[in-house]
Scaffold this motif. Structure first.
Motif, PDB file in Angstrom:
ATOM      1  N   MET A  86       0.819  -1.212   0.000  1.00  0.00           N
ATOM      2  CA  MET A  86       0.000   0.000   0.000  1.00  0.00           C
ATOM      3  C   MET A  86       0.856   1.267   0.000  1.00  0.00           C
ATOM      4  O   MET A  86       0.406   2.314  -0.436  1.00  0.00           O
ATOM      5  CB  MET A  86      -0.919   0.018   1.226  1.00  0.00           C
ATOM      6  N   LEU A  87       2.093   1.154   0.522  1.00  0.00           N
ATOM      7  CA  LEU A  87       2.951   2.318   0.657  1.00  0.00           C
ATOM      8  C   LEU A  87       4.386   1.854   0.848  1.00  0.00           C
ATOM      9  O   LEU A  87       4.629   0.846   1.514  1.00  0.00           O
ATOM     10  CB  LEU A  87       2.523   3.142   1.888  1.00  0.00           C
ATOM     11  N   ILE A  88       5.319   2.588   0.246  1.00  0.00           N
ATOM     12  CA  ILE A  88       6.742   2.384   0.512  1.00  0.00           C
ATOM     13  C   ILE A  88       7.298   3.713   1.010  1.00  0.00           C
ATOM     14  O   ILE A  88       7.130   4.745   0.357  1.00  0.00           O
ATOM     15  CB  ILE A  88       7.506   1.924  -0.747  1.00  0.00           C
ATOM     16  N   ILE A 126      13.758   1.726 -11.301  1.00  0.00           N
ATOM     17  CA  ILE A 126      12.933   1.026 -10.321  1.00  0.00           C
ATOM     18  C   ILE A 126      12.007   2.005  -9.605  1.00  0.00           C
ATOM     19  O   ILE A 126      10.817   1.725  -9.421  1.00  0.00           O
ATOM     20  CB  ILE A 126      13.810   0.256  -9.306  1.00  0.00           C
ATOM     21  N   SER A 127      12.521   3.166  -9.209  1.00  0.00           N
ATOM     22  CA  SER A 127      11.660   4.131  -8.519  1.00  0.00           C
ATOM     23  C   SER A 127      10.523   4.603  -9.422  1.00  0.00           C
ATOM     24  O   SER A 127       9.386   4.738  -8.964  1.00  0.00           O
ATOM     25  CB  SER A 127      12.461   5.312  -7.976  1.00  0.00           C
ATOM     26  N   ASN A 128      10.796   4.840 -10.689  1.00  0.00           N
ATOM     27  CA  ASN A 128       9.731   5.249 -11.611  1.00  0.00           C
ATOM     28  C   ASN A 128       8.715   4.136 -11.817  1.00  0.00           C
ATOM     29  O   ASN A 128       7.510   4.391 -11.883  1.00  0.00           O
ATOM     30  CB  ASN A 128      10.321   5.664 -12.965  1.00  0.00           C
ATOM     31  N   SER A 161       4.541   4.182 -10.037  1.00  0.00           N
ATOM     32  CA  SER A 161       3.297   4.111 -10.802  1.00  0.00           C
ATOM     33  C   SER A 161       2.359   3.039 -10.246  1.00  0.00           C
ATOM     34  O   SER A 161       1.191   2.987 -10.617  1.00  0.00           O
ATOM     35  CB  SER A 161       3.582   3.858 -12.285  1.00  0.00           C
ATOM     36  N   ALA A 162       2.860   2.184  -9.340  1.00  0.00           N
ATOM     37  CA  ALA A 162       2.045   1.111  -8.781  1.00  0.00           C
ATOM     38  C   ALA A 162       1.718   1.306  -7.305  1.00  0.00           C
ATOM     39  O   ALA A 162       0.678   0.849  -6.834  1.00  0.00           O
ATOM     40  CB  ALA A 162       2.763  -0.224  -8.959  1.00  0.00           C
TER      41      ALA A 162
END
Length: 133
Positions: A85-87, A115-117, A121-122
């Motif tokens: 749900m969150l990082i 990876i961050s991009n 988006s997810a």
């Protein structure tokens, strides 16, 4: 660019992933294991590696002086359906650069990270970059 990883089950307690000449033991045991990363931890490690590699990529372009960097991450997971749900992340750098330059470094790390991009988006990414005190 293309990337390749091959993974195989060793037994009920673990698996092995191979890329190039590197091997990583995977925690695929239902009970978990202390000596290997589980899938979420691997995802967070990939994000940390992306951010650290981003620092290595952009510091020469920005003529940015840095003596060290570290990244701490945590993920919040829901159970049903199972998903992140969150990082949250915290990037800490050892540098005498100004706060404005630290902000520029942070923006560039996020802007140019594969990876961050992809992850942003997810799942929401929340975090900061600060100077080590």
């Amino acid at each position: 660019m293309e990337y390749r990883v091959h993974a195989r089950r060793i037994d009920a307690h673990g698996s092995l992933a191979v890329a190039k000449e590197a091997e990583v033991t995977l925690d695929t045991d239902l009970a978990g294991r202390r000596d290997a990363m589980n899938p979420v931890e691997l995802l967070l490690a990939a994000l940390a590696a992306c951010m650290l590699k981003g620092i290595e990529r952009v510091t020469p372009m920005l003529n940015f002086q840095i003596d060290g960097a570290e990244v701490a991450l945590e993920a919040i997971r829901q159970d049903a359906p199972p998903k992140l749900m969150l990082i949250r992340y915290a990037i800490v750098v050892e540098s005498a650069e100004t706060d404005q330059r630290l902000d520029l470094l942070h923006r560039n790390i996020l802007k140019y990270g594969t990876i961050s991009n992809t992850l942003s988006s997810a799942v929401p990414l929340e975090g900061s970059l600060r100077r080590k005190v």
